[in-house]
Motif scaffolding. Structure first.
Motif, PDB file in Angstrom:
ATOM      1  N   GLN A 106       0.824  -1.199   0.000  1.00  0.00           N
ATOM      2  CA  GLN A 106       0.000   0.000   0.000  1.00  0.00           C
ATOM      3  C   GLN A 106       0.869   1.263   0.000  1.00  0.00           C
ATOM      4  N   ASP A 107       0.217   2.417  -0.197  1.00  0.00           N
ATOM      5  CA  ASP A 107       0.923   3.690  -0.341  1.00  0.00           C
ATOM      6  C   ASP A 107       1.909   3.927   0.800  1.00  0.00           C
ATOM      7  N   GLY A 108       3.118   4.376   0.423  1.00  0.00           N
ATOM      8  CA  GLY A 108       4.106   4.774   1.411  1.00  0.00           C
ATOM      9  C   GLY A 108       4.874   3.646   2.057  1.00  0.00           C
ATOM     10  N   ALA A 109       4.634   2.400   1.660  1.00  0.00           N
ATOM     11  CA  ALA A 109       5.344   1.275   2.265  1.00  0.00           C
ATOM     12  C   ALA A 109       6.827   1.318   1.888  1.00  0.00           C
ATOM     13  N   TRP A 110       7.643   0.798   2.787  1.00  0.00           N
ATOM     14  CA  TRP A 110       9.095   0.775   2.565  1.00  0.00           C
ATOM     15  C   TRP A 110       9.596  -0.634   2.863  1.00  0.00           C
ATOM     16  N   ILE A 111      10.128  -1.294   1.834  1.00  0.00           N
ATOM     17  CA  ILE A 111      10.711  -2.625   1.978  1.00  0.00           C
ATOM     18  C   ILE A 111      12.228  -2.444   1.988  1.00  0.00           C
ATOM     19  N   GLY A 112      12.843  -2.754   3.128  1.00  0.00           N
ATOM     20  CA  GLY A 112      14.266  -2.499   3.303  1.00  0.00           C
ATOM     21  C   GLY A 112      15.147  -3.409   2.456  1.00  0.00           C
ATOM     22  N   ALA A 113      16.438  -3.087   2.433  1.00  0.00           N
ATOM     23  CA  ALA A 113      17.408  -3.847   1.648  1.00  0.00           C
ATOM     24  C   ALA A 113      17.439  -5.312   2.082  1.00  0.00           C
ATOM     25  N   LYS A 114      17.406  -6.213   1.105  1.00  0.00           N
ATOM     26  CA  LYS A 114      17.467  -7.667   1.318  1.00  0.00           C
ATOM     27  C   LYS A 114      16.267  -8.213   2.103  1.00  0.00           C
ATOM     28  N   ALA A 115      15.227  -7.413   2.293  1.00  0.00           N
ATOM     29  CA  ALA A 115      14.026  -7.896   2.978  1.00  0.00           C
ATOM     30  C   ALA A 115      13.175  -8.715   2.005  1.00  0.00           C
ATOM     31  N   ILE A 116      12.345  -9.603   2.561  1.00  0.00           N
ATOM     32  CA  ILE A 116      11.536 -10.513   1.747  1.00  0.00           C
ATOM     33  C   ILE A 116      10.068 -10.385   2.130  1.00  0.00           C
ATOM     34  N   VAL A 117       9.222 -10.226   1.112  1.00  0.00           N
ATOM     35  CA  VAL A 117       7.774 -10.261   1.300  1.00  0.00           C
ATOM     36  C   VAL A 117       7.268 -11.530   0.635  1.00  0.00           C
ATOM     37  N   ASN A 118       6.680 -12.425   1.422  1.00  0.00           N
ATOM     38  CA  ASN A 118       6.226 -13.705   0.897  1.00  0.00           C
ATOM     39  C   ASN A 118       4.836 -13.615   0.270  1.00  0.00           C
ATOM     40  N   GLN A 119       4.429 -14.721  -0.343  1.00  0.00           N
ATOM     41  CA  GLN A 119       3.168 -14.773  -1.094  1.00  0.00           C
ATOM     42  C   GLN A 119       1.979 -14.505  -0.188  1.00  0.00           C
TER      43      GLN A 119
END
Length: 219
Positions: A106-119
């Motif tokens: 969603q708007d404004g989200a920040w996924i950091g370096a080498k971070a993982i978002v799963n299915q």
């Protein structure tokens, strides 16, 4: 065809021009807004399963594994080496069946370096997944998450308190300034706070105080 375009244009540092990459992704079915920056060495599985809004920054070596739909909102930052994984396998079956699930940032989200978002994960508005963390459940809006599996460690500083004001003051976000360029949630919060104070000041100066006039009557 996309396999070769991805290999020679996206998974390389030879084509640093963002406009060419965005145009190619649109040609292959991606829905992309304005001011989207795609850095070198980005791996995109299937662009036709990708929707990206405005003012999005995709860092070097990001892997977007879009086996199914991935939706990325406005002012989102994917830092270097972040992984969006829509697929996994069922280890409980001998056939090792494929498991897929859509991802929403969603708007404004920040996924950091080498971070993982799963299915199957939804990352809430302005949530932060810190460096090297792994999201296995949905992330609440304005939360800061850390670890493997990622857990909420705290709220996102002062912008969490300002969130309730945003629907009443749309001019807070009516700016060409890229919030994704701010390195911390604290700076984003201060940015909103300054704009909110300016609005209050302008509204206060627009109010003209009329003194009460006492009228006398003769009896």
């Amino acid at each position: 065809m996309w396999h070769y375009v991805n290999a020679f244009v996206f998974k390389t540092s030879l084509f640093p021009v963002y406009g060419i990459k965005v145009a190619l992704m649109r040609l292959f079915g991606a829905e992309i807004g304005n001011n989207v920056e795609i850095k070198p060495n980005v791996n995109i599985k299937y662009p036709w399963n990708l929707t990206i809004a405005n003012n999005v920054w995709i860092g070097e070596e990001v892997w977007i594994d879009s086996l199914v739909m991935i939706t990325i909102g406005s002012n989102v930052c994917l830092s270097q080496g972040a992984l969006l994984l829509t697929g996994s396998h069922n280890y409980k079956k001998t056939t090792f069946d494929l498991i897929v699930g859509s991802i929403i940032l969603q708007d404004g989200a920040w996924i950091g370096a080498k971070a993982i978002v799963n299915q199957g994960i939804t990352v809430g508005s302005h949530a932060v997944l810190t460096t090297g963390s792994v999201a296995t459940t949905d992330l609440e809006a304005y939360g800061i998450y850390q670890g493997n599996p990622a857990v909420k460690v705290r709220e996102g500083d002062c912008i969490a308190g300002l969130a309730a004001w945003l629907p009443f003051y749309p001019s807070l976000t009516s700016t060409s300034f890229h919030l994704s360029t701010l390195p911390s949630l604290r700076e984003r919060g201060l940015f909103y706070l300054r704009r909110l104070l300016k609005i209050f000041q302008s509204e206060r100066s627009a109010v003209r105080v009329i003194p009460h006039r006492h009228e006398t009557k003769d009896y």
